[in-house]
Each structure stands twice: as structure tokens, then as C-alpha cells.
Design a protein around this motif. Structure first.
Motif, mmCIF file in Angstrom:
data_model
loop_
_atom_site.group_PDB
_atom_site.id
_atom_site.type_symbol
_atom_site.label_atom_id
_atom_site.label_comp_id
_atom_site.label_asym_id
_atom_site.label_seq_id
_atom_site.Cartn_x
_atom_site.Cartn_y
_atom_site.Cartn_z
ATOM 1 N N MET A 122 -10.167 -17.982 -6.118
ATOM 2 C CA MET A 122 -10.756 -18.411 -4.856
ATOM 3 C C MET A 122 -10.091 -17.661 -3.700
ATOM 4 O O MET A 122 -8.875 -17.665 -3.563
ATOM 5 C CB MET A 122 -10.578 -19.915 -4.672
ATOM 6 N N ILE A 123 -10.891 -17.017 -2.899
ATOM 7 C CA ILE A 123 -10.372 -16.206 -1.800
ATOM 8 C C ILE A 123 -10.309 -17.048 -0.533
ATOM 9 O O ILE A 123 -11.295 -17.676 -0.147
ATOM 10 C CB ILE A 123 -11.266 -14.973 -1.575
ATOM 11 N N PRO A 124 -9.157 -17.071 0.128
ATOM 12 C CA PRO A 124 -9.059 -17.832 1.372
ATOM 13 C C PRO A 124 -9.959 -17.241 2.456
ATOM 14 O O PRO A 124 -10.498 -16.136 2.318
ATOM 15 C CB PRO A 124 -7.570 -17.694 1.764
ATOM 16 N N GLN A 125 -10.095 -17.979 3.537
ATOM 17 C CA GLN A 125 -10.879 -17.497 4.670
ATOM 18 C C GLN A 125 -10.264 -16.216 5.226
ATOM 19 O O GLN A 125 -9.057 -16.137 5.454
ATOM 20 C CB GLN A 125 -10.937 -18.561 5.763
ATOM 21 N N CYS A 126 -11.089 -15.205 5.410
ATOM 22 C CA CYS A 126 -10.608 -13.897 5.869
ATOM 23 C C CYS A 126 -10.775 -13.748 7.375
ATOM 24 O O CYS A 126 -11.581 -14.427 8.009
ATOM 25 C CB CYS A 126 -11.360 -12.778 5.156
ATOM 26 N N GLN A 127 -10.002 -12.836 7.928
ATOM 27 C CA GLN A 127 -10.078 -12.470 9.341
ATOM 28 C C GLN A 127 -10.379 -10.974 9.442
ATOM 29 O O GLN A 127 -9.962 -10.174 8.591
ATOM 30 C CB GLN A 127 -8.749 -12.747 10.038
ATOM 31 N N ALA A 128 -11.097 -10.595 10.478
ATOM 32 C CA ALA A 128 -11.360 -9.176 10.716
ATOM 33 C C ALA A 128 -10.100 -8.517 11.265
ATOM 34 O O ALA A 128 -9.522 -8.971 12.264
ATOM 35 C CB ALA A 128 -12.519 -9.010 11.698
ATOM 36 N N LEU A 129 -9.639 -7.459 10.607
ATOM 37 C CA LEU A 129 -8.462 -6.708 11.035
ATOM 38 C C LEU A 129 -8.928 -5.362 11.580
ATOM 39 O O LEU A 129 -9.549 -4.568 10.856
ATOM 40 C CB LEU A 129 -7.509 -6.495 9.861
ATOM 41 N N THR A 130 -8.622 -5.103 12.836
ATOM 42 C CA THR A 130 -9.069 -3.875 13.499
ATOM 43 C C THR A 130 -7.937 -2.850 13.506
ATOM 44 O O THR A 130 -6.834 -3.137 13.981
ATOM 45 C CB THR A 130 -9.521 -4.162 14.941
ATOM 46 N N LEU A 131 -8.216 -1.679 12.987
ATOM 47 C CA LEU A 131 -7.215 -0.616 12.927
ATOM 48 C C LEU A 131 -6.951 -0.065 14.323
ATOM 49 O O LEU A 131 -7.884 0.292 15.048
ATOM 50 C CB LEU A 131 -7.695 0.508 12.006
ATOM 51 N N VAL A 132 -5.672 0.005 14.706
ATOM 52 C CA VAL A 132 -5.318 0.536 16.016
ATOM 53 C C VAL A 132 -4.644 1.901 15.923
ATOM 54 O O VAL A 132 -4.699 2.695 16.869
ATOM 55 C CB VAL A 132 -4.428 -0.447 16.800
ATOM 56 N N SER A 133 -4.002 2.192 14.785
ATOM 57 C CA SER A 133 -3.384 3.509 14.631
ATOM 58 C C SER A 133 -3.129 3.768 13.157
ATOM 59 O O SER A 133 -3.073 2.840 12.345
ATOM 60 C CB SER A 133 -2.071 3.606 15.421
ATOM 61 N N ARG A 134 -2.951 5.057 12.827
ATOM 62 C CA ARG A 134 -2.620 5.433 11.456
ATOM 63 C C ARG A 134 -1.772 6.692 11.477
ATOM 64 O O ARG A 134 -1.917 7.553 12.348
ATOM 65 C CB ARG A 134 -3.880 5.636 10.622
ATOM 66 N N ARG A 135 -0.883 6.793 10.519
ATOM 67 C CA ARG A 135 -0.099 8.002 10.331
ATOM 68 C C ARG A 135 -0.312 8.456 8.897
ATOM 69 O O ARG A 135 -0.055 7.704 7.952
ATOM 70 C CB ARG A 135 1.390 7.719 10.601
ATOM 71 N N ASP A 136 -0.760 9.692 8.722
ATOM 72 C CA ASP A 136 -1.147 10.178 7.407
ATOM 73 C C ASP A 136 -0.024 10.997 6.767
ATOM 74 O O ASP A 136 0.707 11.733 7.436
ATOM 75 C CB ASP A 136 -2.410 11.023 7.512
ATOM 76 N N TYR A 137 0.079 10.864 5.459
ATOM 77 C CA TYR A 137 1.105 11.561 4.669
ATOM 78 C C TYR A 137 0.455 12.065 3.376
ATOM 79 O O TYR A 137 -0.667 11.714 3.045
ATOM 80 C CB TYR A 137 2.254 10.613 4.314
ATOM 81 N N GLY A 138 1.215 12.886 2.663
ATOM 82 C CA GLY A 138 0.868 13.233 1.292
ATOM 83 C C GLY A 138 -0.174 14.289 1.091
ATOM 84 O O GLY A 138 -0.519 14.597 -0.056
ATOM 85 N N SER A 139 -0.698 14.877 2.137
ATOM 86 C CA SER A 139 -1.772 15.849 1.939
ATOM 87 C C SER A 139 -1.300 17.072 1.155
ATOM 88 O O SER A 139 -2.034 17.617 0.330
ATOM 89 C CB SER A 139 -2.347 16.279 3.297
ATOM 90 N N ASP A 140 -0.061 17.515 1.395
ATOM 91 C CA ASP A 140 0.457 18.684 0.687
ATOM 92 C C ASP A 140 0.651 18.413 -0.803
ATOM 93 O O ASP A 140 0.678 19.340 -1.605
ATOM 94 C CB ASP A 140 1.787 19.127 1.299
ATOM 95 N N MET A 141 0.838 17.140 -1.166
ATOM 96 C CA MET A 141 1.065 16.781 -2.559
ATOM 97 C C MET A 141 -0.202 16.266 -3.236
ATOM 98 O O MET A 141 -0.169 15.728 -4.329
ATOM 99 C CB MET A 141 2.139 15.685 -2.635
ATOM 100 N N GLN A 142 -1.350 16.400 -2.535
ATOM 101 C CA GLN A 142 -2.630 15.890 -3.036
ATOM 102 C C GLN A 142 -2.585 14.404 -3.383
ATOM 103 O O GLN A 142 -3.231 13.935 -4.320
ATOM 104 C CB GLN A 142 -3.088 16.687 -4.287
ATOM 105 N N THR A 143 -1.784 13.682 -2.617
ATOM 106 C CA THR A 143 -1.720 12.217 -2.792
ATOM 107 C C THR A 143 -1.874 11.587 -1.418
ATOM 108 O O THR A 143 -0.883 11.179 -0.795
ATOM 109 C CB THR A 143 -0.378 11.782 -3.423
ATOM 110 N N PRO A 144 -3.095 11.527 -0.883
ATOM 111 C CA PRO A 144 -3.294 10.975 0.457
ATOM 112 C C PRO A 144 -2.717 9.572 0.577
ATOM 113 O O PRO A 144 -2.910 8.720 -0.297
ATOM 114 C CB PRO A 144 -4.820 10.954 0.597
#
Length: 737
Positions: A485-507
């Protein structure tokens, strides 16, 4: 049996226990209030009863009785002009400071507490309540000891849902007071109904007196030798009756004094039984021991709290047990599913298995392991046992008696057996009860349908894999898609992201979401986004799926945002959707507390060990660490130019003292190494920290965690410590995936 003894009296007597303990709390505090607010002053050291009587007699010549309460309040009862009166006396002067009047509130509360305003019938009801409270206290003590792994660990750190932890935590610190209150209450009820022997006979009224009058109390040796602190009651002779005498009662004895000569006519020291009665009265009421009364009163407040939390635990377990649709009678079923569950979650897995087996053409009967009756399974070809583990490896509630019935069978059942254990690898007795079922069945010669399986932390994925193995054993495909049973969910809005792993083909990326705003009323009603800390879990329900994925939080509510670390898994539905988010996009999520995985609330050192996205909660712990607490981070990644999550923050946290040290290991560089290698290279410091009481927190993949455990076992071998021992003591905690 212990759980039945603990649950049944609690459910039946909950309301009565709340009424009796709350009224008892009020009454236990009244003596302290009397000491603080009502007693005018304390008699000077060495003040005798004779001096006190002389002082009172000046103001109240018609005094007929003087009483001293256990709290020290002195009251004079007198006649003045034929009218009775009663005054609270200041012993320093003998002058009244106010009329004596027993509080109507205290009288009302006493009647409620003693008899519920129902006279003798109410007293018997209160006695039954005391028996229930005593049963709950004793059974609760034994259940707590069992849960934590023995009496030596009675005050060890608790794990599990918040309601259950609060219930046990309060019980551990109040049970002594509840035991004392219930035992003394039963003694007093028995004394009221003359079910126990009376105290020693008091001295009889003297037959021979001088029949003289006029001796001044100040001249009476016994009154001069008796300090006011020992006085309970002094009754004067009836005016004009030369055959009457003074009657003195103290805490040490009781006797009569001739009113004409002042001589002691008869005296009897207080016997052992009288002192026992007075001690029990003091322990139960707090009269004469105001501080003890306050302590017992505060402990008594634990009873209504535990009544509420106990009822909540019971309701949660009831709600967690789903109704099994189309449950075939046991005598007509070809497959028997037996369930051993403590909190109810295992029943959900049983319902999923029941439904899948039915769809595959089986006639299935699902029931509790406690109802194990192989003689009823006349058409069954297989028995499937789903067994959770309770506490230190004992049977859960719905499995009571199963092992005893299995051991008592003269021979093994003819149908085959499959055992699936449910547990948590963070506990030292992972799936121990299921393993014991499998061991005893094998010892009996019961044919196994397939080797015992295990499910860690209710993993739907592991359950599905086990279902495939079960299907192969049964000779047909079996798909187990369990959706908790999944509890009541809330909408989570993305405000920022920092990306890693592209050189290792592991986004991979650090994703930061805005903190959902929830009103106060909604939070009180249990809706919306509640409070959270780093190490708690964020459940994400990806589009096109019914089963949530969980990510350890790298932030706490005080940070003002929700942050997780995500790495792309081949074919990963949830990770793919998360990594496709852009600032402004939203995902549905909910919180799941994970209170066991966080630094303990003390000043001991902390060793953080992680690899890959397992750095998430560890970074959250470092971010919230107070400067001055020694915290060391060991972090493994592929390459420093590609996968060094929180690299800049680590430098800042070292600079301001939140991290004492940071040690990294990279597996895709020329000096290839893993985090367990970094631990071995730092073995001396690791051993010293752990010997100093450091807590070890490990987060990351299971292969990494296994390597860490192996490295720590080698490091700690000379000290006699082991990872298993540290886990049992709560000093080694893993959060693995």
C-alpha cells in the motif's frame, strides 16, 4: 502466550487503566503540593509534643485532638463555646493560620480512584484493573527483553516503527513505578476487604487509672520525649471525665497516659506488620514521601500513553492484514499457505501469493501458522510457509505454537514444504525464525519443495525472484507482483541538479527538490509531507509502475529542501525518469522514516563509509553535524573527475570542522582501489575509533558492504570485536541496496 497476556488485558482494561492511572497521578502529586503550598512552617529541630501542646493550648484551651499528617501539616480540633472548630497550626507559635478544610477536589478524586463512586463493586473493579496493570507490566518486561535480545540489552537502542518504539521506550522507564503501584494497590484492596491478616493488636484501654485530673502536658515525660516529627495523633481526655486518659499515637508505637499523674499507663511499640502496612500506604499514596509521590505520579502517566500507543499498534496490525478472497477450505485445498506475521505486513505478501497461485489453477487455503493442522490437509500437495522473525529470532504473533506442533508430529507430513523467511539484514538474527522452521522440518524429514528463501526489508523484487523459483518447482510460471500500500504522495518539484558520471558512461546526478508546503492542520492529521532527516527514505512511484523505489535522503527538513543521489541503472524505470527531469519538472513522492540509519545522539565519533550514490545520506549527516563531533568519511567512486559527489562541500565541511577527515578511493584510476582498501590502509585509526565507541554507518551496494564488513572484521580481530557484535549493539548500521 506472553503476547496474549500482554494484549488481551490491555485491550479490555485500557479505558479503566487510563481513568485509574490519571486519577492516581493527581493524588500522588497532592502530597507534594501540600508540602509546598499548605504547610505553614516546619517545626524547629527537637521540638517536643509537650511544647507543641502547651503552645496550642494557650490559643485553643478547648483543644481535644492534635493530628499531624504525613506531609507535616498539624491540625488542632477544639471546642469553643460549645462549637467545634479545626485549625491548621503553625508549630512555631501554636497559632492557627487558617481553618482546616479537606479539599473537595481531593475527596472527589480519591473516591474516583478507590471505587469509581461504586462502593464495594467499584473497589473490586479497581482491583481487577490493578491485576491487569500488573499483568501488562510483567508481560511487557519479558516481551521487551525478548525483543532486544535479552535482559543485558534491556536499555539498548530500539528499531522499528515510531509507534512501537515510543510504546517500548516509555514502558522501559515507567514499568518500575507501574509495578509498584499495582502491587501496593492490590495489597490495600486486600486489606480493605480483610483478606490479609490484621496488624498486631493495639494496646487495650487501661482498666486502672488514678482518676485524678490536672496534670499539665508539659510535665508528662512521654510527651517531652516524643518529637513532633514522630507524632501522628494526640487525643485529650474528655472534659470532666476523670476516668478518661491521653491517647498518643506515633510512628513508633501507641499508648495511654494518665491525665492526673502524667504516667504512662500502657505502651506498645509498632510491630513489623504495622510498619509494613504504613510503608505500603506511603509507597502507594506518596503520603510522607512527597518526592516519591511525584516520581510515581509521573511514571503512572506512562500507562495512558501506552494504552493509546498499544491500541494504535493493534489497529495498525489489524489494518495491515488483508482479507483473503476466495480462501478454499483447508480440507479441499491442494496448496496450503501458512503465515507467521508480527505487524501484519507478511499477510500482504501472502495475499499476493494466494492470488497468483489461484490464477495458476491451484486451490489455495491461506491461514496463520498457529493453525497448523496437517491432518486437515487431506488433499494438499504442498505447504508454503511465509515466516517473519520477531525480536531475537522468536516466533511472530500469528506463528505461536507452530514449532511445538511440528516437533510433536510422529512423522513428517506427506506433502512437500517451501519456507520463505522475512526479515531485515541490519538485525543480527536475520530470518532466524524462518531458518528454525526449515531446520526442524529438515530434521523431521519433511521433503523440501525448494531451498529456503529470504526477503530483506519486504523487497517486492526479491519476492518476485523467489516466485519464479517456486513456479519452476511447481512446474508452471508464477509471477508475484506485490504492491505494498502506497502512502499519499506529494508533488516534488525539481529546483536544481548536478550531473556526474558522463565520462564513465554511468549517468548520475544530485537532484534537489523544493520542500513541499504542508499546512499545520494537515500535518496534525497525518497528511502531507512530514518531518524528515537525512537517512530517511524518499519513495518515488515512477509512471507506469505500481511499486515504489526508495532513495536515501541527503538532506533534512532543517535544510529546506529534499535531496537525493541517483545513478542510472540499465533498464531502470525510476532512475531513468528521475534523470530525465529538468528544473521545474515534478515527480510524485512520499516519505518513509528510517530511524535506525542515522548517527546516535551522543558525542562519540562517527565513521561514514559509502560508495557511489551511497554518499547521499552520509553527506546529509556531515551537513547537519555540529562542529566538534569527530566524523570521518571514507568514500569510494570510479574516478575523481567524474564521480566525486559533493567534492566541493567535502572541502568546506572539513574546513569548518563538520568532517574531521575525508578519505577517498577510486576504482578507475591508475592506483585502482576500493573503499575497503582505504579502510585497511587506515586500520590503526579505525580500530582506535571503534574502541573509543565510534558508530559505523555504511551506505551503498551490497557487494561494497560485504567487502567493508570483511575488512573491518580483519581490522578488529586483534581487539576481540566483530562487525556482528557491533551490529547487535547498534554501533554498526548498514543501508544497502
Amino acid at each position: 502466550m506472553l503476547r496474549i497476556l500482554h494484549k488481551v488485558p490491555g485491550l479490555i482494561a485500557a479505558i479503566l487503566i487510563v481513568v485509574i492511572t490519571l486519577s492516581g497521578t493527581v493524588l500522588s502529586v497532592l502530597p507534594a503540593w501540600e508540602v509546598v503550598a499548605e504547610v505553614p512552617s516546619r517545626p524547629e529541630a527537637g521540638l517536643s509534643v509537650a511544647t507543641l501542646v502547651d503552645r496550642i493550648a494557650i490559643t485553643y484551651p478547648g483543644v481535644e485532638q492534635i493530628k499531624r499528617s504525613p506531609s507535616g501539616k498539624i491540625t488542632a480540633f477544639y471546642f469553643d463555646g460549645g462549637q467545634p472548630g479545626a485549625e491548621v497550626i503553625d508549630p512555631a507559635t501554636g497559632i492557627g493560620v487558617g481553618p482546616y478544610q479537606r479539599s473537595g477536589f481531593a475527596r472527589w478524586m480519591t473516591n474516583l480512584h478507590r471505587s469509581l463512586f461504586l462502593d464495594d463493586a467499584g473497589r473490586w473493579a479497581v482491583a481487577a484493573d490493578a491485576v491487569s496493570l500488573l499483568t501488562l507490566s510483567v508481560s511487557g518486561l519479558m516481551l521487551t527483553a525478548r525483543r532486544v535480545g535479552g535482559w543485558r540489552h534491556f536499555f539498548s537502542r530500539l528499531r522499528g516503527p515510531l509507534t512501537g518504539r515510543l510504546h517500548v521506550e516509555v514502558a522501559r522507564f515507567t514499568v518500575v513505578g507501574l509495578l509498584l503501584s499495582s502491587v501496593t494497590a492490590l495489597f490495600m484492596v486486600a486489606s480493605t476487604f480483610e483478606l490479609i491478616p490484621e496488624a498486631e493488636n493495639p494496646p487495650v484501654f487501661p482498666r486502672v487509672v488514678s482518676e485524678q485530673t490536672g496534670a499539665a502536658p508539659g510535665t508528662m515525660a512521654l510527651l517531652r520525649d516524643t518529637p513532633v516529627s514522630a507524632l501522628r495523633e494526640l487525643t485529650f481526655p474528655y472534659p470532666g471525665d476523670p476516668t478518661d486518659v491521653f491517647h498518643l499515637i506515633t510512628y513508633t508505637g501507641e499508648g495511654y497516659i494518665d491525665q492526673g499523674t502524667g504516667e504512662v499507663l500502657i505502651w506498645a511499640n509498632a510491630g513489623l506488620w504495622q510498619r509494613v502496612n504504613e510503608t505500603i500506604y506511603m509507597l502507594h499514596t506518596g503520603q510522607g514521601a512527597a518526592l516519591l509521590g511525584v516520581i510515581l505520579g509521573l511514571m503512572a502517566l506512562g500507562a495512558p500513553f501506552m494504552a493509546v500507543t498499544g491500541a494504535m499498534i493493534w489497529l495498525q496490525s489489524r489494518r495491515a492484514r488483508p482479507r483473503i478472497k476466495g480462501n478454499t477450505p483447508a480440507g479441499q485445498a491442494d496448496t496450503i499457505v501458512l503465515v507467521g506475521s508480527e505487524g501484519g505486513s507478511t499477510w500482504g505478501f501472502a495475499a499476493t501469493l494466494h492470488r497468483a497461485l489461484q490464477e495458476a489453477g491451484h486451490k489455495v487455503h491461506t491461514g496463520a501458522m498457529s493453525g497448523f493442522r496437517p491432518e486437515r490437509y487431506t488433499r494438499a500437495a504442498q505447504v508454503i510457509v511465509l515466516a517473519a522473525t520477531y525480536g531475537d529470532g522468536t516466533a511472530p504473533t500469528s506463528a505461536k505454537g507452530f514449532l511445538d506442533r511440528l516437533a510433536a508430529l510422529p512423522q513428517a507430513p506427506v506433502m512437500s514444504l517451501a519456507v520463505l523467511g522475512f526479515g531485515d539484514r541490519q538485525f543480527p538474527h536475520f530470518c532466524a525464525y524462518g531458518a528454525e522452521v526449515a531446520r526442524l522440518a529438515d530434521q523431521k524429514g519433511w521433503t523440501s519443495l525448494l531451498p529456503m528463501g529470504t526477503i530483506d526489508r519486504q523487497s517486492p523484487q526479491e519476492f518476485a525472484r523467489w516466485g519464479h523459483a517456486l513456479g519452476e518447482a511447481l512446474g508452471h510460471p508464477l509471477e508475484l507482483s506485490h504492491s505494498p500500500m502506497i502512502p499519499q504522495c506529494q508533488a516534488l518539484t525539481l529546483v536544481s541538479r548536478r550531473d556526474y558520471g558522463s565520462d564513465m558512461q554511468t549517468p548520475s546526478a544530485i537532484l534537489r527538490f523544493a520542500l513541499p508546503q504542508t499546512g499545520r492542520i494537515a500535518r496534525l492529521m497525518g497528511r502531507g509531507f512530514g518531518k524528515f532527516s537525512a537517512g530517511d527514505l524518499l519513495g518515488i512511484v515512477p509512471e507506469g509502475a505500481s511499486v515504489p523505489r526508495f532513495y536515501s535522503l541527503a538532506s533534512g527538513q532543517a535544510d529546506g529542501f529534499v535531496e537525493i543521489c541517483v545513478s542510472r541503472h540499465p533498464g531502470g524505470l525510476c532512475s531513468g525518469q528521475l534523470l530525465a527531469l529538468k528544473p521545474g519538472d515534478s515527480m510524485q513522492g512520499f516519505l518513509r522514516p528510517n530511524p535506525d540509519f542515522r548517527p546516535q545522539a551522543n558525542a562519540k565519533p562517527v565513521i561514514l563509509i559509502g560508495a557511489g550514490t551511497g554518499i547521499g545520506p552520509l553527506a546529509g549527516f556531515a551537513r547537519s553535524n555540529r562542529p566538534g563531533r569527530e566524523m570521518h568519511l571514507y568514500f569510494g567512486a570510479r574516478h575523481p573527475d567524474s564521480d566525486l559527489f559533493y567534492g566541493e562541500e567535502m572541502q568546506d565541511w572539513q574546513g569548518d570542522g563538520r568532517l574531521a577527515s575525508v578519505t577517498t578511493a577510486f576504482s578507475r584510476t591508475e592506483t585502482r582501489s576500493y573503499v575497503q582498501d582505504a579502510l585497511r590502509n587506515d586500520a590503526a585509526r579505525i580500530a582506535r575509533l571503534i574502541n573509543d565507541g565510534a558508530q559505523v554507518l555504511v551506505c551503498g551496494g551490497r557487494d561494497m558492504a560485504a567487502g567493508v564488513a570483511e575488512a573491518l572484521a580483519d581490522i578488529l580481530a586483534p581487539t576481540g570485536l566483530t562487525p556482528a557484535l557491533l551490529k547487535a549493539e547498534g554501533h554498526y548500521v548498514e543501508d544497502t541496496y
